[in-house]
Scaffold this active site. Structure first.
Site, mmCIF file in Angstrom:
data_model
loop_
_atom_site.group_PDB
_atom_site.id
_atom_site.type_symbol
_atom_site.label_atom_id
_atom_site.label_comp_id
_atom_site.label_asym_id
_atom_site.label_seq_id
_atom_site.Cartn_x
_atom_site.Cartn_y
_atom_site.Cartn_z
ATOM 1 N N CYS A 66 0.900 -1.201 -0.179
ATOM 2 C CA CYS A 66 0.086 0.083 0.096
ATOM 3 C C CYS A 66 0.990 1.288 -0.119
ATOM 4 O O CYS A 66 1.806 1.396 0.733
ATOM 5 C CB CYS A 66 -0.691 -0.066 1.322
ATOM 6 S SG CYS A 66 -1.050 1.333 2.101
ATOM 7 N N CYS A 69 0.988 3.347 2.882
ATOM 8 C CA CYS A 69 1.855 2.697 4.191
ATOM 9 C C CYS A 69 3.310 3.187 3.812
ATOM 10 O O CYS A 69 4.244 3.087 4.793
ATOM 11 C CB CYS A 69 1.609 1.298 4.131
ATOM 12 S SG CYS A 69 -0.277 0.908 4.293
ATOM 13 N N CYS A 415 -40.933 0.884 -9.326
ATOM 14 C CA CYS A 415 -39.849 0.078 -9.748
ATOM 15 C C CYS A 415 -40.430 -0.661 -10.962
ATOM 16 O O CYS A 415 -41.300 -1.367 -11.414
ATOM 17 C CB CYS A 415 -39.944 -0.611 -8.739
ATOM 18 S SG CYS A 415 -39.593 -2.477 -8.890
ATOM 19 N N CYS A 418 -40.611 -4.353 -11.091
ATOM 20 C CA CYS A 418 -41.937 -4.673 -10.622
ATOM 21 C C CYS A 418 -42.928 -4.712 -11.613
ATOM 22 O O CYS A 418 -43.901 -5.580 -11.791
ATOM 23 C CB CYS A 418 -42.367 -4.006 -9.387
ATOM 24 S SG CYS A 418 -41.080 -3.637 -8.161
#
Ligand SMILES: *[C@@H]1O[C@H](CO)[C@@H](O)[C@H](O)[C@H]1NC(C)=O
Ligand SMILES: *[C@@H]1O[C@H](CO)[C@@H](O)[C@H](O)[C@H]1NC(C)=O
Length: 544
Positions: A66, A69, A415, A418
């Site tokens: 990283c 780091c 939706c 639906c």
């Protein structure tokens, strides 16, 4: 409730993005600290014992690849060496999460690097390190962290100044020197509150300032600007009890719910009373009275203010109209019941007296919860629609019919998926003759946005299809059956197979469907015969 859940997940996503964006990025030295430095390498072997032996440890969780780091690595090493010389009690340590995954999982490390301050070996209660990430900054921050969390002013003037400067609720210990319990709690909560030990010498002056006799007092929580309302701790203190008491007593009597505070309110077991306002003047007008009520109902009810301009949707979620403000409502989170002062009767907002009475009625079980529901379907509608329409008012009655396999579509009107499913769902209902009493299977649907109902499952999107199998096991919270979630392709044959396989009655929809088709066919044949006859009759007629 849904709104807050949503907000929590948004917050979680934000945090995740921040962490991820810290991964990668520019590179410098090595992420792992110089092995000759004072940074202690922690592994699953020595992690617990090292933290227990050292009272204050800044622990970095990292991954060797990283980028950030790698920048931090050399700075971290230097800071460890400096502290090793000047403050040997402060330790800096590292865990390589690629080598010791288990430790990092256990501590829910979500990004690299993550820095945590661990005190007295209690790594689960570690605080996030929020200081700078270069050598001197780390050193200074950690030295500050090592100073006592308890302040002990040595003159009355200093003490009074410290008290008057507080902008948040704070904690006092009186009648004894700061003991281990107080210090431990102060360390756990040093980020959130000030902890002050009051020398015996100043007890009388303090008593006068707070308007209380403090001879028997031990611990006090004091709210700024409400000094004379200081709350005394009762009983015998231990770390847990004192922490819990502080958590409760430091909640403002009438605080505002906002991004910073909502989690603490929503996770509290207490019901919440909301006062929605649109202008600061509206809030100010009731603040003092609400504060008094908050004090009176401490530990029973959290009373909060909400800005309706920002949180109007939450008013809707508790079934109130955000346009008619101020408004007052109570929500019991655990069973999701909502009670509101009638907005038709109080278009300009309820008075303090009305609110007071309303709270009293709430605690005397005199209020009926507001339940959002569409109207019950009429007999004609029931006969015309093969899908059984659920609304809040019939939901429990229908779902409580344990003899049937009940398959429910939870949907939202907006939706798209639906809408696509709707004709298939209707066909499915037709196959099972779902709206006829004789059928073992009920195919139902409910507009979940217009009906306030309990669902023994956390709905994350629409449509959600849940099968409540006949005589299924009951869910404790809702009293409804534990449902089986449908996750397959939303076509007729898959849905039919699901009902046969997962339903308790194993009704074979394919057989029913074949029968239905046969009937239809013979009906068609009949119709054709009729038509022929008619045609013949017509021809005959024409010839006349
Ligand atoms: C830490 O300090 C001690 C005492 O001064 C010293 O003996 C030790 O070598 C130091 N450790 C490192 C890694 O510098
Ligand atoms: C609110 O009050 C109005 C007028 O008194 C009444 O018609 C209405 O039913 C009440 N609403 C509720 C939810 O009780």
């Amino acid at each position: 409730m849904q709104f807050w859940k949503y907000s929590t997940s948004v917050l979680a996503t934000l945090l995740a993005v921040v962490s991820v964006s810290q991964a990668g990025g520019p590179t410098d030295g090595e992420a792992a600290a110089d092995p000759n430095s004072a940074v202690v390498k922690l592994t699953s072997e020595n992690f617990a014992s090292f933290l227990e032996e050292n009272p204050l440890v800044l622990t970095e969780f990292f991954a060797p690849w990283c980028g950030y780091c790698k920048i931090l690595g050399p700075e971290f090493s230097k800071a460890a060496d400096t502290l090793n010389e000047s403050h040997p009690n402060i330790k800096l340590a590292q865990v390589d999460c690629t080598a010791d995954e288990a430790i990092c999982m256990e501590h829910e490390i979500k990004g690299y690097p993550t820095l945590k301050i661990v005190r007295d070996g209690d790594s689960k209660k570690a605080e996030d390190y929020q200081g700078p990430r270069e050598h001197q900054g780390i050193v200074d921050y950690m030295i500050k962290q090592s100073l006592p969390a308890v302040q002990a002013p040595t003159s009355w003037e200093d003490l009074e100044k410290v008290i008057d400067e507080q902008t948040k609720p704070f904690v006092l210990q009186v009648n004894s020197a700061a003991d281990e319990i107080f210090k431990k709690v102060a360390n756990l909560k040093r980020k959130d509150f000030s902890f002050i030990n009051v020398d015996k010498e100043f007890l009388k002056s303090l008593g006068t300032k707070l308007g209380q006799d403090l001879k028997k007092a031990q611990f006090l929580v004091v709210h700024p600007k409400q000094l004379t309302d200081a709350v005394l701790f009762d009983g015998k203190a231990d770390v847990e009890k004192l922490s819990e008491w502080i958590d409760i007593e430091t909640i403002p009597y009438f605080g505002d719910m906002d991004r910073d505070t909502y989690m603490s309110y929503m996770t509290s077991p207490l019901p919440i009373a909301y006062y929605f306002y649109k202008t600061p003047e509206q809030r100010e007008a009731v603040a003092e009275a609400m504060g008094k009520l908050g004090r009176k109902y401490r530990s029973k009810l959290n009373i909060v203010g909400l800005d309706a301009n920002l949180f109007g949707r939450h008013a809707e979620a508790i079934n109130m109209n955000p346009e008619i403000v101020p408004l007052f409502a109570i929500q019991h989170i655990a069973d999701n019941k909502k009670y509101g002062v009638n907005q038709t009767e109080h278009p300009d907002g309820p008075s303090v007296e009305v609110i007071e009475q309303f709270i009293e009625d709430y605690f005397n079980d005199k209020l009926t919860p507001i339940i959002k529901s569409e109207p019950l379907p009429t007999a004609e509608e029931i006969a015309a629609n093969p899908v059984v329409k659920l609304v809040a008012h019939n939901y429990k009655d229908i779902l409580d019919n344990l003899e049937k396999d009940i398959f429910v579509k939870y949907y939202a009107p907006w939706c798209g998926h639906c809408k696509k499913l709707a004709p298939v769902w209707e066909e499915l209902a037709e196959v099972f003759g779902s709206n006829k009493g004789a059928s073992g299977v009920i195919i139902a649907d409910i507009d979940h946005t217009s009906n306030d109902v309990d669902v023994p499952y956390e709905i994350q999107g629409y449509p959600t299809l849940l099968l409540f199998p006949a005589n299924g096991e009951l869910d404790e919270r809702t009293g409804l059956r534990k449902p089986i979630v449908f996750e397959g392709a939303r076509d007729l044959s898959t849905l039919i197979d699901f009902v046969k396989e997962k339903g308790s009655l194993n009704v074979d929809g394919n057989e029913l469907k074949a029968k239905l088709e046969e009937e239809k066919e013979s009906a068609v044949v009949e119709e054709e015969k009729e038509a022929e006859k008619e045609a013949e009759a017509k021809v005959e007629h024409d010839e006349l």
